[in-house]
Enzyme design. Structure first.
Site, PDB file in Angstrom:
ATOM      1  N   GLU A 100       0.875  -1.163   0.000  1.00  0.00           N
ATOM      2  CA  GLU A 100       0.000   0.000   0.000  1.00  0.00           C
ATOM      3  C   GLU A 100       0.919   1.222   0.000  1.00  0.00           C
ATOM      4  O   GLU A 100       1.814   1.311   0.850  1.00  0.00           O
ATOM      5  CB  GLU A 100      -0.885   0.002   1.252  1.00  0.00           C
ATOM      6  N   ARG A 104       5.395 -12.677   9.671  1.00  0.00           N
ATOM      7  CA  ARG A 104       6.037 -11.400   9.357  1.00  0.00           C
ATOM      8  C   ARG A 104       7.354 -11.281  10.117  1.00  0.00           C
ATOM      9  O   ARG A 104       7.556 -11.930  11.142  1.00  0.00           O
ATOM     10  CB  ARG A 104       5.110 -10.219   9.607  1.00  0.00           C
ATOM     11  N   LYS A 150       4.501   0.827   9.013  1.00  0.00           N
ATOM     12  CA  LYS A 150       4.572   2.131   8.368  1.00  0.00           C
ATOM     13  C   LYS A 150       3.908   3.206   9.214  1.00  0.00           C
ATOM     14  O   LYS A 150       4.356   4.349   9.236  1.00  0.00           O
ATOM     15  CB  LYS A 150       3.932   2.051   6.978  1.00  0.00           C
TER      16      LYS A 150
HETATM   17  P1  ATP Z   1       2.750  -2.086   7.659  1.00  0.00           P
HETATM   18  O1  ATP Z   1       2.018  -2.560   8.873  1.00  0.00           O
HETATM   19  O2  ATP Z   1       4.188  -1.859   7.873  1.00  0.00           O
HETATM   20  O3  ATP Z   1       2.071  -0.950   6.961  1.00  0.00           O
HETATM   21  P2  ATP Z   1       1.522  -3.764   5.775  1.00  0.00           P
HETATM   22  O4  ATP Z   1       1.435  -5.249   5.809  1.00  0.00           O
HETATM   23  O5  ATP Z   1       0.309  -2.987   6.026  1.00  0.00           O
HETATM   24  O6  ATP Z   1       2.705  -3.343   6.702  1.00  0.00           O
HETATM   25  P3  ATP Z   1       1.690  -3.477   2.980  1.00  0.00           P
HETATM   26  O7  ATP Z   1       2.141  -2.318   2.210  1.00  0.00           O
HETATM   27  O8  ATP Z   1       0.265  -3.838   2.931  1.00  0.00           O
HETATM   28  O9  ATP Z   1       2.162  -3.256   4.443  1.00  0.00           O
HETATM   29  O10 ATP Z   1       2.582  -4.747   2.676  1.00  0.00           O
HETATM   30  C1  ATP Z   1       2.987  -5.199   1.407  1.00  0.00           C
HETATM   31  C2  ATP Z   1       3.429  -6.621   1.543  1.00  0.00           C
HETATM   32  O11 ATP Z   1       4.527  -6.723   2.447  1.00  0.00           O
HETATM   33  C3  ATP Z   1       2.323  -7.476   2.103  1.00  0.00           C
HETATM   34  O12 ATP Z   1       2.230  -8.661   1.341  1.00  0.00           O
HETATM   35  C4  ATP Z   1       2.754  -7.756   3.517  1.00  0.00           C
HETATM   36  O13 ATP Z   1       2.286  -8.997   3.945  1.00  0.00           O
HETATM   37  C5  ATP Z   1       4.269  -7.686   3.432  1.00  0.00           C
HETATM   38  N1  ATP Z   1       4.841  -7.275   4.711  1.00  0.00           N
HETATM   39  C6  ATP Z   1       4.598  -6.138   5.380  1.00  0.00           C
HETATM   40  N2  ATP Z   1       5.261  -6.114   6.558  1.00  0.00           N
HETATM   41  C7  ATP Z   1       5.959  -7.269   6.617  1.00  0.00           C
HETATM   42  C8  ATP Z   1       6.854  -7.852   7.576  1.00  0.00           C
HETATM   43  N3  ATP Z   1       7.160  -7.219   8.725  1.00  0.00           N
HETATM   44  N4  ATP Z   1       7.385  -9.052   7.310  1.00  0.00           N
HETATM   45  C9  ATP Z   1       7.091  -9.689   6.164  1.00  0.00           C
HETATM   46  N5  ATP Z   1       6.264  -9.206   5.224  1.00  0.00           N
HETATM   47  C10 ATP Z   1       5.698  -8.015   5.435  1.00  0.00           C
HETATM   48 MG    MG Z   2      -1.051  -1.687   5.754  1.00  0.00          MG
END
Ligand code: ATP
Ligand code: MG
Length: 551
Positions: free
Chosen positions: A34, A259, A269
């Site tokens: 995102e 994760r 983020k």
């Molecule tokens: P955040 O909570 O940091 O915003 P998110 O999962 O909301 O993380 P996205 O932009 O939706 O962030 O993530 C893009 C991809 O990266 C998704 O497939 C997510 O599962 C993966 N991802 C995000 N954070 C991690 C992590 N800490 N370890 C492994 N994969 C991750």
């Molecule tokens: Mg997110």
């Protein structure tokens, strides 16, 4: 690249099975961030996993921006994400934006309504939550659940036209309010948000929810294996429901993995943005941030990050990785790549009283003793040099082998010098040390007359280049959520130390992002933001040694 991931994991096994059984002819994965912030090291884990999995089986990986929430998303983030994925060494097959599927998603939602599988609900957000029930209490049906198809079509069209305010109505999937899985209790699939979108502008005022949008995005792109993190495990039945009820041709399979969490940092983020907004750090690329941009500015290489991601592997249960493991991989990568040089972080002047004034000697020094191919450089030496303040003590403790009155040490790549005297300022600080050198002991001369126990580094005072050094400590202190502290209260107030010192004269030519091993101090990167032609600024990537063992 000989760095290939040959180790097996449960996701790879699924892929192998699907290829062998003929379920799929080709593997297609995606990385779906995102664009609401910069990528962090957790994302790197997902990037390496998705791209290398497809690559290993000659498949493809798309980069897809999951931009279904207009409020938090921004083009700056889109650009940084593309840059970071490329920098990590991966090239996507197609670049997609979820927002370009909005029309199709809308049509699929209308299709659901026509099948009697979705309805417009007027309950407020709080009411919906209350009606949803709990793990132990079944949900209650919304009074709007049995609207006719015609009425739902009409209301949904009017939602799109902008006739209602934010929160006044939502579109919900009609599944099962008694389901043991709360995600299946008529989840919201569209909401109203009168907000400009970074791509579609003001075209839409209704936006699809993640759980509805994501499976459709995957199916449209023909993704075979949709890899996401563990917290979506309970959403999988809904993912499958959407794919089936929307009658998507292609049926992607969602697979969850743990994760990545790392000690002494935050990895979301939302929290990283809070640090940026509160100006605790100097932007998303602050070297203390676990973002890809921050790690790059600190001096990490893509190779080190990729190797780290491979080593931590893919598992089904969440755990926290020690930040020292990441450090291990950058040391390993820079060991052969980074030229050695001497730098003085906390200078103390040494006058070599028996060395002729105005004389300058050049020592030829190897750039990397582990790799003669990296050549040599000329290091000037004259009557005045700088050493580290720590390398002199007026009253030495036991086992201190560096400079103190009466003691002799080796100056790395130069001569033995012996301390005779020192000068203090009014405050009692030692400001100058007086030594004599022994010309017989010249480095490379084969001198074996006597031995000294200490070797210290130095730079020639006359020709040295002024430099700034930035040393880092963990950004977040380890007291997890103590007394309900927010993470902003756990920020380490001493996470950066700035020092003014000197480097060897040839460092004038150091370019931003060039990496060096400073003798005894560790690996450093030329900071691209604050370095000027007059004065280089160095970020410490990592110190030389750690007690940490892999495996
Ligand atoms: P955040 O909570 O940091 O915003 P998110 O999962 O909301 O993380 P996205 O932009 O939706 O962030 O993530 C893009 C991809 O990266 C998704 O497939 C997510 O599962 C993966 N991802 C995000 N954070 C991690 C992590 N800490 N370890 C492994 N994969 C991750
Ligand atoms: Mg997110």
């Amino acid at each position: 690249m000989e760095e290939k991931n040959t180790s097996s994991n449960f996701i790879k096994n699924i892929v192998i099975e699907d290829l062998e059984s003929g379920k799929h002819k080709e593997i297609i994965t995606r990385f779906p961030p995102e664009p609401n912030g910069y990528l962090h090291i957790g994302h790197a884990k997902s990037i390496v996993l998705n791209f290398e999995l497809a690559d290993e089986f000659k498949g493809k990986t798309n980069l897809r921006f999951d931009d279904t929430n207009p409020v938090k998303e921004d083009t700056e983030y889109v650009e940084s994400i593309e840059e970071d994925v490329r920098w990590l060494g991966f090239e996507w097959e197609n670049l997609h934006f979820a927002s370009s599927y909005f029309e199709e998603m809308y049509n699929r939602a209308v299709h659901l309504i026509k099948k009697g599988k979705a309805y417009v609900c007027d309950l407020s957000g709080d009411e919906i939550k209350e009606y949803r029930g709990t793990l132990t209490k079944p949900g209650k049906e919304s009074p709007y659940r049995n609207r006719t198809v015609e009425e739902n079509i009409d209301l949904f069209e009017r939602m799109r036209k902008g006739e209602f305010k934010d929160g006044e109505k939502v579109l919900r999937a009609k599944i099962d309010m008694a389901s043991p899985n709360i995600n299946m209790r008529d989840p919201i699939i569209y909401r109203i948000a009168h907000a400009s979108h970074h791509k579609t502008g003001d075209k839409w005022c209704i936006y699809p929810m993640y759980d509805f949008a994501h499976p459709i995005e995957d199916a449209i792109e023909g993704i075979t294996h949709s890899i996401c993190t563990l917290e979506f495990e309970d959403h999988r039945p809904l993912y499958d429901w959407v794919v089936n009820e929307c009658e998507m041709e292609s049926k992607p399979r969602q697979i969850e993995f743990a994760r990545l969490n790392i000690t002494n940092t935050v990895m979301s983020k939302r929290k990283l943005k809070a640090l940026v907004d509160a100006k605790v750090v100097d932007g998303w690329d602050d070297p203390r941030m676990p973002t890809i941009a921050g790690l790059r500015r600190k001096g990490y290489t893509p190779e080190a990050i990729r190797n780290f991601c491979r080593e931590i592997g893919v598992a089904k249960s969440n755990s926290t990785v020690d930040s020292q493991m990441l450090e291990h991989f950058i040391r390993e990568d820079l060991q052969m790549k980074a030229p050695r040089t001497m730098s003085i972080l906390k200078p103390l002047k040494v006058v070599i009283t028996n060395y002729p004034e105005n004389q300058v000697e050049m020592f030829t020094v190897e750039n990397n003793p582990d790799d003669p191919g990296m050549g040599t450089r000329e290091v000037p030496f004259s009557r005045e040099i700088y050493i580290e303040q720590d390398d002199f003590m007026e009253v030495p403790p036991k086992k201190y082998f560096r400079l103190f009155p009466g003691n002799e040490v080796r100056l790395k790549s130069a001569y033995f010098i012996k301390c005779n005297d020192f000068v203090k300022d009014e405050a009692g600080n030692v400001v100058e040390v007086h030594c004599t050198y022994d010309p017989e002991t010249k480095s490379g001369s084969g001198f074996t007359g006597r031995k000294v126990k200490g070797t210290i580094h130095w730079v020639d005072a006359n020709s040295a280049v002024s430099a700034e050094f930035r040393l880092f400590e963990p950004l977040i202190l380890d007291e997890e959520d103590e007394d309900g502290k927010t993470f902003l209260e756990q920020v380490n107030p001493n996470s950066m130390e700035v020092l003014q010192g000197f480097v060897e004269p040839q460092m004038k030519n150091a370019k931003p992002q060039e990496k060096f091993q400073f003798f005894r101090h560790g690996y450093f990167n030329v900071d691209p933001k604050y370095t000027t032609p007059e004065k280089p600024v160095f970020n410490r990537i990592v110190s030389l040694k750690s007690s940490f063992k892999i495996g």
